[in-house]
Structures are given as structure tokens and as C-alpha cells.
Scaffold this active site. Structure first.
Site, PDB file in Angstrom:
ATOM      1  N   ASN A 288       0.875  -1.180   0.000  1.00 10.28           N
ATOM      2  CA  ASN A 288       0.000   0.000   0.000  1.00 10.28           C
ATOM      3  C   ASN A 288       0.907   1.222   0.000  1.00 10.28           C
ATOM      4  O   ASN A 288       1.509   1.538   1.023  1.00 10.28           O
ATOM      5  CB  ASN A 288      -0.879  -0.046   1.265  1.00 10.28           C
ATOM      6  CG  ASN A 288      -1.672   1.234   1.470  1.00 10.28           C
ATOM      7  OD1 ASN A 288      -1.773   2.069   0.570  1.00 10.28           O
ATOM      8  ND2 ASN A 288      -2.237   1.388   2.665  1.00 10.28           N
ATOM      9  N   TRP A 289       0.997   1.870  -1.144  1.00  7.57           N
ATOM     10  CA  TRP A 289       1.932   2.992  -1.270  1.00  7.57           C
ATOM     11  C   TRP A 289       1.393   4.274  -0.639  1.00  7.57           C
ATOM     12  O   TRP A 289       2.110   5.253  -0.528  1.00  7.57           O
ATOM     13  CB  TRP A 289       2.267   3.234  -2.747  1.00  7.57           C
ATOM     14  CG  TRP A 289       3.248   2.242  -3.308  1.00  7.57           C
ATOM     15  CD1 TRP A 289       3.709   1.104  -2.702  1.00  7.57           C
ATOM     16  CD2 TRP A 289       3.906   2.308  -4.585  1.00  7.57           C
ATOM     17  NE1 TRP A 289       4.607   0.459  -3.518  1.00  7.57           N
ATOM     18  CE2 TRP A 289       4.747   1.168  -4.681  1.00  7.57           C
ATOM     19  CE3 TRP A 289       3.860   3.192  -5.665  1.00  7.57           C
ATOM     20  CZ2 TRP A 289       5.534   0.919  -5.803  1.00  7.57           C
ATOM     21  CZ3 TRP A 289       4.640   2.943  -6.785  1.00  7.57           C
ATOM     22  CH2 TRP A 289       5.471   1.820  -6.853  1.00  7.57           C
ATOM     23  N   LYS A 290       0.111   4.278  -0.276  1.00  8.03           N
ATOM     24  CA  LYS A 290      -0.509   5.482   0.314  1.00  8.03           C
ATOM     25  C   LYS A 290      -0.254   6.684  -0.613  1.00  8.03           C
ATOM     26  O   LYS A 290      -0.262   6.510  -1.818  1.00  8.03           O
ATOM     27  CB  LYS A 290      -0.001   5.683   1.738  1.00  8.03           C
ATOM     28  CG  LYS A 290      -0.120   4.399   2.571  1.00  8.03           C
ATOM     29  CD  LYS A 290       0.130   4.584   4.024  1.00  8.03           C
ATOM     30  CE  LYS A 290      -0.016   3.237   4.736  1.00  8.03           C
ATOM     31  NZ  LYS A 290       0.125   3.317   6.165  1.00  8.03           N
TER      32      LYS A 290
ATOM     33  N   HIS B 252      -9.314   1.157   5.051  1.00  8.12           N
ATOM     34  CA  HIS B 252      -8.030   1.354   5.736  1.00  8.12           C
ATOM     35  C   HIS B 252      -8.245   2.311   6.908  1.00  8.12           C
ATOM     36  O   HIS B 252      -9.040   3.244   6.821  1.00  8.12           O
ATOM     37  CB  HIS B 252      -6.987   1.917   4.762  1.00  8.12           C
ATOM     38  CG  HIS B 252      -5.609   1.910   5.346  1.00  8.12           C
ATOM     39  ND1 HIS B 252      -5.200   2.866   6.247  1.00  8.12           N
ATOM     40  CD2 HIS B 252      -4.572   1.044   5.190  1.00  8.12           C
ATOM     41  CE1 HIS B 252      -3.944   2.578   6.620  1.00  8.12           C
ATOM     42  NE2 HIS B 252      -3.546   1.491   5.991  1.00  8.12           N
TER      43      HIS B 252
ATOM     44  N   GLU C  36      -6.614   4.699   7.969  1.00  9.27           N
ATOM     45  CA  GLU C  36      -6.396   6.120   7.647  1.00  9.27           C
ATOM     46  C   GLU C  36      -7.625   6.711   6.973  1.00  9.27           C
ATOM     47  O   GLU C  36      -7.945   7.887   7.155  1.00  9.27           O
ATOM     48  CB  GLU C  36      -5.130   6.266   6.782  1.00  9.27           C
ATOM     49  CG  GLU C  36      -3.876   6.048   7.617  1.00  9.27           C
ATOM     50  CD  GLU C  36      -2.668   5.516   6.863  1.00  9.27           C
ATOM     51  OE1 GLU C  36      -2.652   5.586   5.620  1.00  9.27           O
ATOM     52  OE2 GLU C  36      -1.741   5.016   7.534  1.00  9.27           O
TER      53      GLU C  36
ATOM     54  N   GLU D 293      -5.106  -4.930  10.580  1.00 10.76           N
ATOM     55  CA  GLU D 293      -4.066  -3.933  10.797  1.00 10.76           C
ATOM     56  C   GLU D 293      -4.340  -3.170  12.088  1.00 10.76           C
ATOM     57  O   GLU D 293      -5.153  -2.230  12.094  1.00 10.76           O
ATOM     58  CB  GLU D 293      -4.039  -2.932   9.638  1.00 10.76           C
ATOM     59  CG  GLU D 293      -3.743  -3.550   8.297  1.00 10.76           C
ATOM     60  CD  GLU D 293      -3.167  -2.532   7.321  1.00 10.76           C
ATOM     61  OE1 GLU D 293      -2.078  -2.770   6.808  1.00 10.76           O
ATOM     62  OE2 GLU D 293      -3.794  -1.478   7.103  1.00 10.76           O
TER      63      GLU D 293
ATOM     64  N   GLY E   3       2.880   2.149  10.712  1.00 10.98           N
ATOM     65  CA  GLY E   3       3.890   3.200  10.579  1.00 10.98           C
ATOM     66  C   GLY E   3       4.619   3.530  11.864  1.00 10.98           C
ATOM     67  O   GLY E   3       5.292   4.564  11.949  1.00 10.98           O
TER      68      GLY E   3
ATOM     69  N   SER F  14       3.624  -2.218  10.211  1.00 11.11           N
ATOM     70  CA  SER F  14       5.078  -2.297  10.458  1.00 11.11           C
ATOM     71  C   SER F  14       5.692  -3.634  10.055  1.00 11.11           C
ATOM     72  O   SER F  14       6.636  -4.112  10.694  1.00 11.11           O
ATOM     73  CB  SER F  14       5.396  -1.969  11.920  1.00 11.11           C
ATOM     74  OG  SER F  14       5.073  -0.611  12.193  1.00 11.11           O
TER      75      SER F  14
HETATM   76  P1  PGA Z   1       3.109   0.236   7.499  1.00  5.15           P
HETATM   77  O1  PGA Z   1       1.633   0.453   6.922  1.00  5.15           O
HETATM   78  O2  PGA Z   1       3.619  -1.054   6.914  1.00  5.15           O
HETATM   79  O3  PGA Z   1       3.901   1.432   7.014  1.00  5.15           O
HETATM   80  O4  PGA Z   1       3.003   0.170   8.979  1.00  5.15           O
HETATM   81  C1  PGA Z   1       0.754  -0.612   6.766  1.00  5.15           C
HETATM   82  C2  PGA Z   1      -0.560  -0.132   6.198  1.00  5.15           C
HETATM   83  O5  PGA Z   1      -1.052   0.923   6.623  1.00  5.15           O
HETATM   84  O6  PGA Z   1      -1.152  -0.792   5.322  1.00  5.15           O
END
Ligand code: PGA
Length: 252
Positions: A12-14, A100, A102, A170, A176, A214
Site C-alpha cells: 500500500n503505497w498510500k 483502511h 487512515e 491492521e 507506521g 510495520s
Molecule cells: P506500514 O503500513 O507497513 O507502514 O506500517 C501498513 C498499512 O497501513 O497498510
């Protein structure tokens, strides 16, 4: 990891990635994958929507799939700035992430909204990755399993099946942050999700449940070895093929 479920390693490149460097990462991933004649896992990259068409073209003929990070519930209409699942598909995506944390936090997406988006992804013929996960306050309050139950029950479309639906667990506090739950904690949540799915779907045993938060080269093997963990959803460590590849290698 299980014999019956083919692992999926998804990136997931966000909101990261510009055309030139992104194409190079896909080319590098292709090169690495080619060294394995028949990769024993599925590989997915979910770049920003602006890159889907270019990366789908760059990945054509390889075993790398390209997906969106979100979609609107409607197929078209007056929704400035939004993107329909049909448009993602039209651009070359085969998958779409929904729910997600976010999106849930930054855009106020409720389980009902996530469910409508998941339905839209399936309607468009995309495989949907539905994300669930507890916050730190929920974990500290002993509510992890009830929060996950609520999200699984209320975010999944009625028509979900193992062929078209993937769950990503998640924990919000692990995204992150460099922190991860213990393998025992991951095992407990994944087993709980599997049990919830049993009540909702006929082919629940075949549904892939990814762990995310992470994941990196140094902890992937331990996490991927946990029962009912069928792959990973990777943020930061998916941006560079050099970081993503060691994660893929743990299941390939
Ligand atoms: P991360 O993000 O690997 O940077 O913790 C995972 C995600 O949000 O899908």
C-alpha cells in the site's frame, strides 16, 4: 501460513509515488519475480490512483497485480475528487483496498460506508481487501476482539466470497510506528476473524487474512509463520523493491 490458501503480499503505497521512480520499482520487482519460475504467492501493489494506468501497463504479463487504495460507493455521479471502482478497473486495477484505518480516521468512514465501498469494488469486478483493526485505546481497554467482530460483521458485503474478498488485520497502533503485536496476539485475532467469517460465509476457510502494520524484512518471516496469517499488507516497506522483496521472499 496454510497449504490451502495462496499467500498474498500487498503493498500500500498510500500518498507516495511519482511516475518515473514508480515505474523503476515495478521493473525491479518484475526482475526479481522472474528469477522465481512459478512464484508461490500473489503480489499486489496499490499505488496512488494517478499511477494505476501506468503501473498496470508496466506490470502487464507479470505476476504483479495493481490495485486502488479506496473507491467511491457509486459507479458515477456528482462526487468531486472521488473515484469509482469501475474507473479503477478501467485504468487496469484488479484489486481495491477499502476501510483502511487512515480512511476510517481521516475521512470518517464508518463500517456502513466501508461495506458500501466493498460492494462497489465487487460490483466492478475487483477483488476487495477489507481492512479492520483496533486502536491502542481499544486494545488497552480489552476491546480488541469485540471491535474486530463489529468491523468484520458490518464492513463485509453479503456477497463476499473467498475468491473476491481478502481481510487485512491492521492494528492502528502498529501502522507506521515500528511496533507490532506479538505472534500470539496476531494468532488470537486472526483465529477470531476466521471464526467470525465462518458465520458469514460458506467458504470462510479459503478466505485470506493478511496481517498489516510495520511489516518489514526483519519481522516478516515470524509474522507470516503465524497460523491463519495468509500474507501481508505492507506500507512503508513496500515503496522500494529492495525492501519489499525480502518480505515476498518469506512466502515464495
Ligand atoms: P506500514 O503500513 O507497513 O507502514 O506500517 C501498513 C498499512 O497501513 O497498510
Amino acid at each position: 501460513m496454510s497449504q490451502q490458501r495462496r499467500p498474498l503480499i500487498a503493498g500500500n503505497w498510500k500518498m507516495n509515488g511519482l511516475a518515473a521512480a514508480a515505474a523503476e520499482e515495478i521493473a525491479e520487482l518484475r526482475r526479481l519475480l522472474k528469477e522465481k519460475e512459478t512464484p508461490a504467492c500473489d503480489v499486489l501493489i496499490c499505488p496512488p490512483a494517478t499511477l494505476i494506468a501506468a503501473l498496470a501497463a508496466a506490470a502487464r504479463g507479470s505476476s504483479i497485480a495493481i490495485g486502488g487504495q479506496d473507491c467511491h460507493a457509486n459507479a458515477s455521479g456528482a462526487h468531486t475528487g472521488d473515484i469509482a471502482a469501475e474507473m479503477l478497473k478501467d485504468a487496469g486495477a484488479t484489486h481495491c483496498i477499502v476501510g483502511h484505518s487512515e480512511r476510517r480516521a481521516d475521512h470518517g468512514e464508518t463500517n456502513a460506508i466501508v461495506k458500501a465501498k466493498a460492494e462497489a469494488a465487487l460490483r466492478a469486478g475487483l477483488t476487495v481487501l477489507v481492512c479492520v483493526g483496533e486502536t491502542l485505546a481499544e486494545r488497552d481497554g480489552g476491546k480488541t476482539l469485540s471491535v474486530i467482530s463489529d468491523q468484520v460483521k458490518n464492513s463485509l458485503p453479503q456477497v463476499a466470497s473467498a475468491a473476491t474478498t481478502v481481510i487485512a488485520y491492521e492494528p492502528v497502533w502498529a501502522i507506521g510506528t515500528g511496533k507490532t503485536p506479538t505472534p500470539e496476539d496476531v494468532a488470537a485475532v486472526h483465529a477470531h476473524i476466521r471464526a467470525e467469517l465462518k458465520a458469514l460465509m460458506n467458504d470462510s476457510e479459503a478466505v485470506r487474512i493478511l496481517y498489516g502494520g510495520s511489516v518489514k524484512g526483519s519481522n516478516a518471516a515470524e509474522l507470516m509463520a503465524v497460523e491463519n496469517v495468509d500474507g501481508a499488507l505492507v506500507g512503508g516497506a513496500s515503496l522500494k523493491a529492495a525492501d519489499f522483496w525480502p518480505i515476498i521472499e518469506t512466502v515464495i
